[in-house]
Motif scaffolding. Sequence first.
Motif, short mmCIF file in Angstrom:
data_model
loop_
_atom_site.label_atom_id
_atom_site.label_comp_id
_atom_site.label_asym_id
_atom_site.label_seq_id
_atom_site.Cartn_x
_atom_site.Cartn_y
_atom_site.Cartn_z
N PRO A 132 0.88 -1.41 -0.11
CA PRO A 132 0.07 0.02 -0.03
C PRO A 132 0.91 1.18 0.00
O PRO A 132 2.08 1.14 0.00
CB PRO A 132 -0.93 -0.10 1.35
N PRO A 133 0.32 2.56 -0.32
CA PRO A 133 1.33 3.63 -0.31
C PRO A 133 1.91 3.73 1.09
O PRO A 133 1.38 3.32 2.09
CB PRO A 133 -0.06 4.89 -0.37
N ARG A 134 3.02 4.15 1.00
CA ARG A 134 3.75 4.43 2.19
C ARG A 134 3.30 5.46 3.31
O ARG A 134 2.89 6.46 2.81
CB ARG A 134 5.33 4.81 1.54
N THR A 135 3.80 5.35 4.36
CA THR A 135 3.49 6.04 5.33
C THR A 135 4.95 6.85 6.06
O THR A 135 5.74 6.05 5.93
CB THR A 135 2.69 5.89 6.40
N TYR A 136 4.68 8.14 6.42
CA TYR A 136 6.05 8.83 6.97
C TYR A 136 5.78 9.65 8.16
O TYR A 136 4.54 9.98 8.51
CB TYR A 136 6.66 9.76 6.03
N PRO A 137 6.80 9.72 8.98
CA PRO A 137 6.54 10.36 10.34
C PRO A 137 6.36 11.74 10.39
O PRO A 137 5.65 12.54 11.49
CB PRO A 137 7.78 10.10 11.03
N PHE A 138 6.19 12.79 9.20
CA PHE A 138 6.13 13.98 9.18
C PHE A 138 4.59 14.28 8.94
O PHE A 138 4.11 13.59 8.18
CB PHE A 138 6.90 14.74 8.16
#
Length: 475
Positions: free
Chosen positions: A469-475
């Motif tokens: 799935p689409p990537r997630t990032y901490p910002f």
Amino acid sequence: MTALTASETKSETRLVSREITTGEPLGAVELSTPDRVTSAARRAGAAAPAWAATPAEERAAIVERAADLLVERAEQAQELLVREGGAIPGKAFFEVRQAAQELRHGARLARHPGLPHPPADDPERTAEVTRVPLGVVGVIVPWNFPLLLAARSLGPALALGNTVLLKPDPHTPLSGGRLFVEAFADAGLPPNVLEIVHGDAEAGSALVQAPDVAMVSFTGSTEVGREIGALCGRLLKRVVLELGGQNAFVVLDDVDVEQAAAAGAWGSFLHQGQICMSARRHLVHRSIVEEYTEALARHAAALRIGDPYRSDAQIGPVIDRRQLTTVANAVEQAVAQGARLVTGGRPQPPYYPPTVLADVSEQMDVFHTEVFGPVATVTAFADDEAAVRLANTSDHGLTAAVYTGDTGRGSMIGRQLRCGVTHIGDQTVVQDAALPFGGIGASGNGSGFGGRASLEAFTRWRTLTTSTPPRTYPF
């Protein structure tokens, strides 16, 4: 001996192609103003997306059909090459068929683009890495091999999905331009995929600067190539430059001297020495240099000079009077600097006889400056190390040849020569559509034609990655 004139009417300016030897009109084309060049580039740009989306097999089939039509129309093409460009019939026969081979090679590249790119390092990201067309390729070709030198760009550029804006030399607008337009149109090429413009430096400059042109393929002089390279650099456009050559023909001491001289004569005098690959500098082992010089001069003096359309001439006319004067001046200067004129050296307008200059040293201008005509210089060397040093004493680096029966020794020398292409056991004028070709230094910016070099020149990398799935990032 003027090869062309421009005749103006109230409505248009025409470029009239004339036979070199008689001045007889052969046909006329419309000259292109800078605005017309820009408009032609715009039309090619508008046609580019649909052509790039055309299946590769379909594009390849059209290019192959054009190659077939060139061969079917060989008689017409050969006559134009002889009358418009001063070729002897044998050279014209070869050029038509080699031009067709260049087109077919381009078609093969479209069908077999090569091995897939390795996958991405990240196992959770898929990557689609492909070679894609650049868009509009501007092609500027000279008069000496107008059909062949255009075909080596047109074939791969079109087959790989680019559209093309072609500018033939003003000396050869028919053999370098009209023949292609007719062949590709009859082969089924869609409108505007191949556009053609005619003119001199002004039209060429407009082609290079046209916003829709993504790449320029130029074959011609080093002086003009530097200007085009600089302009493309400022505009951040890809450019392939194949320029002049001060090519060395190295003759070792194990050869049959008559065979070596025959090879050297072919390399220096074919098409009046008006070939970028011509053997300019004959570097000969000192133990055979006198015998070789005598044999080379004998071969040169035996060549028949005359109108190649109306006689069995082996040496035709020099392209125009200005070039004839340039060649004559270079020979006169060489003799003044100490070279020994063995044969030739006396202009017979519109012809210049095959000329051999002996005792040429590396201090002479003729050793370093390309003379684009039938002039062979001879310089002696003491050993293989000296041969390599002499061969590399040039700003140019296009082709070279080492004539020897000892392939091991020849290859050892050849690998040390600073040029793009070296032939062992042969002379310098060799053409093979399947092999990379190009020069370094004042001869160009590397291989841009032949084999996989054409694929690399006329396409670019495109990388498309997918994360699911689409990537997630901490910002």
